[in-house]
Design a protein around this motif. Sequence first.
Motif, PDB file in Angstrom:
ATOM      1  N   TYR A   1       0.897  -1.478   0.032  1.00 18.21           N
ATOM      2  CA  TYR A   1      -0.464  -0.197   0.131  1.00 18.21           C
ATOM      3  C   TYR A   1       0.440   0.883   0.190  1.00 18.21           C
ATOM      4  CZ  TYR A   1      -2.932  -3.829   2.242  1.00 18.21           C
ATOM      5  OH  TYR A   1      -3.850  -4.921   2.478  1.00 18.21           O
TER       6      TYR A   1
ATOM      7  N   TYR B   1      -0.006   5.396   1.046  1.00 20.14           N
ATOM      8  CA  TYR B   1      -0.814   6.490   1.979  1.00 20.14           C
ATOM      9  C   TYR B   1       0.098   7.260   1.832  1.00 20.14           C
ATOM     10  CZ  TYR B   1      -2.747   2.374   3.908  1.00 20.14           C
ATOM     11  OH  TYR B   1      -3.464   0.992   4.301  1.00 20.14           O
TER      12      TYR B   1
ATOM     13  N   LEU C   1      -3.807   9.228   7.872  1.00 25.03           N
ATOM     14  CA  LEU C   1      -3.240   8.700   6.263  1.00 25.03           C
ATOM     15  C   LEU C   1      -3.943   7.969   5.603  1.00 25.03           C
ATOM     16  CD1 LEU C   1      -0.909   8.023   8.260  1.00 25.03           C
ATOM     17  CD2 LEU C   1       0.217   6.466   7.199  1.00 25.03           C
TER      18      LEU C   1
ATOM     19  N   LEU D   1      -5.771   6.853   1.789  1.00 21.20           N
ATOM     20  CA  LEU D   1      -4.885   5.448   0.477  1.00 21.20           C
ATOM     21  C   LEU D   1      -4.741   6.251  -0.411  1.00 21.20           C
ATOM     22  CD1 LEU D   1      -3.742   1.851  -0.008  1.00 21.20           C
ATOM     23  CD2 LEU D   1      -5.584   2.067  -0.139  1.00 21.20           C
TER      24      LEU D   1
ATOM     25  N   TYR E   1      -2.464   0.235  -4.257  1.00 20.48           N
ATOM     26  CA  TYR E   1      -2.804  -0.890  -3.184  1.00 20.48           C
ATOM     27  C   TYR E   1      -2.397  -2.103  -4.194  1.00 20.48           C
ATOM     28  CZ  TYR E   1      -7.486  -2.152  -3.978  1.00 20.48           C
ATOM     29  OH  TYR E   1      -8.683  -2.092  -4.581  1.00 20.48           O
TER      30      TYR E   1
ATOM     31  N   GLU F   1      -8.155   5.925  -2.036  1.00 19.02           N
ATOM     32  CA  GLU F   1      -9.010   7.060  -2.181  1.00 19.02           C
ATOM     33  C   GLU F   1      -8.656   8.866  -2.840  1.00 19.02           C
ATOM     34  OE1 GLU F   1     -10.774   9.819   2.327  1.00 19.02           O
ATOM     35  OE2 GLU F   1      -9.010   8.217   2.433  1.00 19.02           O
TER      36      GLU F   1
END
Lengths: 115, 115
Positions: free
Chosen positions: A33, A35, A43, A45, A48, A59
Amino acid sequence: NAGVTQTPKFRILKIGQSMTLQCTQDMNHNYMYWYRQDPGMGLKLIYYSVGAGITDKGEVPNGYNVSRSTTEDFPLRLELAAPSQTSVYFCASSPRLAGLVYEQYFGPGTRLTVT
Amino acid sequence: AQTVTQSQPEMSVQEAETVTLSCTYDTSENNYYLFWYKQPPSRQMILVIRQEAYKQQNATENRFSVNFQKAAKSFSLKISDSQLGDTAMYFCAFMKQGGWGKLQFGAGTQVVVTP
């Protein structure tokens, strides 16, 4: 085991420049991932990956790209850096056990400033 | 989409005292995991404690314990016998089962332990 390593630790970029943040894990984890952490915030994202060759957006993916050619490496590419990308970037990895996903192991972070 | 809310930006506690951090979350999922992560000034993300939603028993790890109220969607962290090394930012995080291990973080609570 070194765990999750990230390079560089710090970087200053000029607006419009590009760079790649490196992330490597030596735990043979399937999941990785990226972040970002803005000042005073949690954090969020970015991207991923659930295995080599498989990536997906999180996101806040705009302005970033990733690739996953090996289990160990998950680089994050910034194209045309903007001041809004000033942040601390964390890479993390997680094992996949018995069909479930457990805790994430984080790297030390990269502090990026875009001016 | 899930949201995680930490309503206390900062908490101060004296050594040996107890402090409780609050976290609420919003989800329509029934199966999920909740986490508390600690981020000291070194910036490293450290897992403090984890709770599976299907477990009624509250998780404990040494001086750290949680109060998990599934119906109320509440997940508070209690730090007992606070130590100077507990000074850090604490993040509550949500992970839905089957969601590729993606974490949704709250904004964090800064805990300052004073002598």
